[in-house]
Design a protein around this motif. Structure first.
Motif, PDB file in Angstrom:
ATOM      1  N   ARG A   1       8.590 -16.883  15.092  1.00 51.29           N
ATOM      2  CA  ARG A   1       8.149 -15.850  14.154  1.00 51.29           C
ATOM      3  C   ARG A   1       6.796 -16.168  13.532  1.00 51.29           C
ATOM      4  N   VAL A   2       5.749 -15.907  14.283  1.00 50.79           N
ATOM      5  CA  VAL A   2       4.380 -16.082  13.787  1.00 50.79           C
ATOM      6  C   VAL A   2       3.579 -14.832  14.098  1.00 50.79           C
ATOM      7  N   GLY A   3       3.079 -14.193  13.067  1.00 51.17           N
ATOM      8  CA  GLY A   3       2.204 -13.045  13.248  1.00 51.17           C
ATOM      9  C   GLY A   3       1.133 -13.062  12.180  1.00 51.17           C
ATOM     10  N   TYR A   4       0.211 -12.101  12.244  1.00 51.47           N
ATOM     11  CA  TYR A   4      -0.849 -12.082  11.246  1.00 51.47           C
ATOM     12  C   TYR A   4      -1.515 -10.720  11.189  1.00 51.47           C
ATOM     13  N   ALA A   5      -2.134 -10.457  10.044  1.00 53.22           N
ATOM     14  CA  ALA A   5      -2.928  -9.259   9.831  1.00 53.22           C
ATOM     15  C   ALA A   5      -4.378  -9.666   9.651  1.00 53.22           C
ATOM     16  N   ILE A   6      -5.276  -8.812  10.141  1.00 50.63           N
ATOM     17  CA  ILE A   6      -6.710  -9.024   9.967  1.00 50.63           C
ATOM     18  C   ILE A   6      -7.267  -7.795   9.267  1.00 50.63           C
ATOM     19  N   GLY A   7      -7.901  -8.005   8.133  1.00 47.61           N
ATOM     20  CA  GLY A   7      -8.478  -6.889   7.392  1.00 47.61           C
ATOM     21  C   GLY A   7      -9.585  -7.384   6.492  1.00 47.61           C
TER      22      GLY A   7
ATOM     23  N   HIS B   1      -9.676   6.254   2.131  1.00 50.88           N
ATOM     24  CA  HIS B   1      -8.731   5.516   1.280  1.00 50.88           C
ATOM     25  C   HIS B   1      -7.391   5.291   1.972  1.00 50.88           C
ATOM     26  N   VAL B   2      -7.193   5.873   3.145  1.00 54.12           N
ATOM     27  CA  VAL B   2      -5.941   5.716   3.883  1.00 54.12           C
ATOM     28  C   VAL B   2      -6.043   4.497   4.789  1.00 54.12           C
ATOM     29  N   VAL B   3      -5.096   3.586   4.681  1.00 56.05           N
ATOM     30  CA  VAL B   3      -5.082   2.386   5.513  1.00 56.05           C
ATOM     31  C   VAL B   3      -4.598   2.755   6.915  1.00 56.05           C
ATOM     32  N   VAL B   4      -5.376   2.390   7.915  1.00 54.54           N
ATOM     33  CA  VAL B   4      -4.998   2.626   9.313  1.00 54.54           C
ATOM     34  C   VAL B   4      -4.673   1.282   9.955  1.00 54.54           C
ATOM     35  N   VAL B   5      -3.430   1.135  10.385  1.00 57.29           N
ATOM     36  CA  VAL B   5      -2.964  -0.120  10.975  1.00 57.29           C
ATOM     37  C   VAL B   5      -2.967   0.009  12.491  1.00 57.29           C
ATOM     38  N   ILE B   6      -3.656  -0.903  13.157  1.00 57.24           N
ATOM     39  CA  ILE B   6      -3.644  -0.965  14.614  1.00 57.24           C
ATOM     40  C   ILE B   6      -2.715  -2.103  15.005  1.00 57.24           C
ATOM     41  N   ASP B   7      -1.518  -1.737  15.428  1.00 58.28           N
ATOM     42  CA  ASP B   7      -0.465  -2.706  15.750  1.00 58.28           C
ATOM     43  C   ASP B   7      -0.610  -3.102  17.220  1.00 58.28           C
ATOM     44  N   GLU B   8      -1.057  -4.340  17.448  1.00 56.80           N
ATOM     45  CA  GLU B   8      -1.392  -4.799  18.794  1.00 56.80           C
ATOM     46  C   GLU B   8      -0.471  -5.922  19.272  1.00 56.80           C
TER      47      GLU B   8
ATOM     48  N   PHE C   1       0.779  -1.238   0.000  1.00 57.89           N
ATOM     49  CA  PHE C   1       0.000   0.000   0.000  1.00 57.89           C
ATOM     50  C   PHE C   1       0.817   1.298   0.000  1.00 57.89           C
ATOM     51  N   ALA C   2       2.128   1.226   0.095  1.00 57.19           N
ATOM     52  CA  ALA C   2       2.917   2.462   0.087  1.00 57.19           C
ATOM     53  C   ALA C   2       4.240   2.225  -0.625  1.00 57.19           C
ATOM     54  N   GLY C   3       4.652   3.200  -1.394  1.00 61.18           N
ATOM     55  CA  GLY C   3       5.916   3.099  -2.120  1.00 61.18           C
ATOM     56  C   GLY C   3       6.143   4.365  -2.916  1.00 61.18           C
TER      57      GLY C   3
ATOM     58  N   ALA D   1     -10.147  -3.591  18.516  1.00 57.20           N
ATOM     59  CA  ALA D   1      -9.685  -3.451  17.138  1.00 57.20           C
ATOM     60  C   ALA D   1     -10.510  -4.288  16.170  1.00 57.20           C
ATOM     61  N   LEU D   2     -11.005  -5.434  16.627  1.00 55.13           N
ATOM     62  CA  LEU D   2     -11.801  -6.276  15.729  1.00 55.13           C
ATOM     63  C   LEU D   2     -13.112  -5.583  15.378  1.00 55.13           C
ATOM     64  N   ALA D   3     -13.703  -4.893  16.329  1.00 55.10           N
ATOM     65  CA  ALA D   3     -14.927  -4.138  16.044  1.00 55.10           C
ATOM     66  C   ALA D   3     -14.637  -3.024  15.038  1.00 55.10           C
ATOM     67  N   LEU D   4     -13.494  -2.376  15.189  1.00 55.70           N
ATOM     68  CA  LEU D   4     -13.150  -1.272  14.292  1.00 55.70           C
ATOM     69  C   LEU D   4     -12.872  -1.767  12.873  1.00 55.70           C
ATOM     70  N   TYR D   5     -12.216  -2.926  12.752  1.00 56.32           N
ATOM     71  CA  TYR D   5     -11.958  -3.443  11.403  1.00 56.32           C
ATOM     72  C   TYR D   5     -13.264  -3.863  10.732  1.00 56.32           C
ATOM     73  N   ARG D   6     -14.214  -4.337  11.510  1.00 59.08           N
ATOM     74  CA  ARG D   6     -15.509  -4.709  10.930  1.00 59.08           C
ATOM     75  C   ARG D   6     -16.269  -3.473  10.453  1.00 59.08           C
ATOM     76  N   GLU D   7     -16.093  -2.355  11.154  1.00 55.91           N
ATOM     77  CA  GLU D   7     -16.811  -1.117  10.823  1.00 55.91           C
ATOM     78  C   GLU D   7     -16.126  -0.311   9.724  1.00 55.91           C
ATOM     79  N   HIS D   8     -14.803  -0.449   9.604  1.00 52.83           N
ATOM     80  CA  HIS D   8     -14.039   0.401   8.689  1.00 52.83           C
ATOM     81  C   HIS D   8     -13.223  -0.462   7.718  1.00 52.83           C
ATOM     82  N   PRO D   9     -13.545  -0.434   6.430  1.00 52.71           N
ATOM     83  CA  PRO D   9     -12.804  -1.235   5.454  1.00 52.71           C
ATOM     84  C   PRO D   9     -11.324  -0.883   5.355  1.00 52.71           C
ATOM     85  N   ASN D  10     -10.928   0.289   5.845  1.00 50.48           N
ATOM     86  CA  ASN D  10      -9.526   0.704   5.743  1.00 50.48           C
ATOM     87  C   ASN D  10      -8.720   0.388   6.998  1.00 50.48           C
ATOM     88  N   VAL D  11      -9.301  -0.296   7.976  1.00 52.34           N
ATOM     89  CA  VAL D  11      -8.588  -0.643   9.209  1.00 52.34           C
ATOM     90  C   VAL D  11      -8.017  -2.054   9.113  1.00 52.34           C
ATOM     91  N   VAL D  12      -6.758  -2.178   9.483  1.00 50.43           N
ATOM     92  CA  VAL D  12      -6.082  -3.477   9.515  1.00 50.43           C
ATOM     93  C   VAL D  12      -5.496  -3.674  10.907  1.00 50.43           C
TER      94      VAL D  12
END
Length: 368
Positions: free
Chosen positions: A237-243, A190-197, A102-104, A211-222
């Motif tokens: 080294r195990v992590g994940y993104a939810i979006g 259109h701006v992606v907002v990342v909630i790093d938890e 999403f950025a470059g 954060a899960l409620a916010l991602y459900r409400e906002h398509p731009n929240v990850v």
């Protein structure tokens, strides 16, 4: 014998700051060494997770390309769609995929912008600049909290991603749900907002971010999460993104194939199946955190409110000196030169030694 080489990296890479991981403790006579520099879980993983590692017999085979079994377990555990989860090598791996997607630098030669609080996670500027984007750090407030008003003011027509680290590493404070809700109302859709938890499980605030409620409400929240801290699986080294799919379909395009090993996937699934044991370990760390914070307060230290598994000493120019004093007692802590020192909550004996050091440190409050 090495000769001068004409080989050089990209200009942006040459200018990157180097990531500095927490160092191990050095031996000191009369002291048991403790590592309090990397925010690791001192109690390790649930026994079932450790056993799952030993039980893996497919080391000669590639792992599941997208960690499908882990994603299925997470989808059930979190009550989110399977397609909304993308795994990575730690939450940093997941973040790297997200920034890459999403950025470059655009076809017009203009750099996209990524806004984040600073000081925050040390890898943010590295990941952003490596992707060819422009980082826009916004100073945290004196109490170590995100300055959300200033972050809103920093949004421009080139902003593509905003990173919210909560609790913030290395200062410790967590954002509230109301704060993030109000902030999202100021961010273009259109701006992606990342909630790093990464430190979610240690939060005990009155209004924790859902954060899960916010991602459900906002398509731009990850949402970014990890098994490194609370689950004690940092070495795997195990992590994940939810979006929502509009985001995750692009994350899968840039995901490193086989980033989560079969061993890591097995351990993470087992850990999810034994959350009661994980939570017991987390609660013991939280209780130790509260004990340490109370002792530092009693000793006159004014530190930011921490909701993570570490504390922040805003020592400024004295950061390196304090780290050296800790090292002389076989305690490895994480100094940020000119800013402060982050100290992980560790074993009770390690915490006791840290508390005593803070009480007697020559550069501390009330000590001459």
């Amino acid at each position: 014998m090495h000769t001068t080489s004409p080989v050089s990296p990209r200009e942006a890479v040459a200018a990157l700051p180097a990531y500095s991981a927490g160092k191990p403790p050095k031996a000191a006579e009369g002291y048991t060494p403790y590592k309090l520099s990397s925010n690791e879980n001192p109690w390790g993983p649930a026994p079932a997770a450790a056993q799952a590692v030993r039980d893996v017999t497919t080391l000669h085979r590639y792992p599941n390309p997208g960690a499908e079994q882990l994603r299925a377990a997470l989808a059930e555990h979190l009550a989110v769609p399977f397609e909304d989860i993308v795994t990575g090598a730690g939450s940093l791996g997941a973040l790297t995929q997200l920034i890459s997607a999403f950025a470059g630098t655009g076809s017009d030669g203009q750099q996209d912008e990524v806004i984040y609080a600073w000081r925050s996670f040390e890898a943010y500027p590295i990941v952003v600049r490596t992707a060819g984007a422009q980082d826009v750090p916004v100073p945290v407030m004196d109490d170590g909290r995100h300055n959300l008003e200033a972050m809103t003011a920093a949004i421009s027509d080139r902003t593509r991603v905003i990173l919210l680290c909560t609790p913030n590493n290395p200062t410790g404070p967590a954002l509230s749900h109301q704060e993030v809700t109000d902030f999202l109302a100021t961010v273009p859709s259109h701006v992606v907002v990342v909630i790093d938890e990464a430190y979610l499980e240690f939060v005990r605030s009155d209004d924790p971010v859902d954060a899960l409620a916010l991602y459900r409400e906002h398509p731009n929240v990850v949402v970014l999460r990890t098994f490194s801290k609370a689950h004690g699986l940092a070495g795997l080294r195990v992590g994940y993104a939810i979006g929502q799919p509009a985001v995750t379909e692009h994350l899968r395009k840039v995901a490193v194939p086989f980033a989560v090993s079969a061993v890591a996937e097995a351990a993470a699934i087992a850990s999810l199946e034994h959350l009661d044991e994980v939570n017991q370990r987390v609660e013991s760390i939280v209780q130790e955190r509260e004990r340490v914070v109370a002792a530092l307060s009693q000793a006159g230290w004014a530190i930011p409110e921490t909701q993570a598994n570490f504390v922040w000493l805003p020592l400024g120019a004295g950061a390196v000196d304090f780290a050296q004093a800790a090292g002389a007692q076989a305690l490895a802590v994480r100094p940020f030169d000119g800013e402060g020192v982050r100290v992980t909550i560790g074993e009770p004996e390690a915490n006791d030694r840290f508390i005593e050091l803070c009480r007697t440190y020559s550069g501390g409050p009330g000590v001459s």
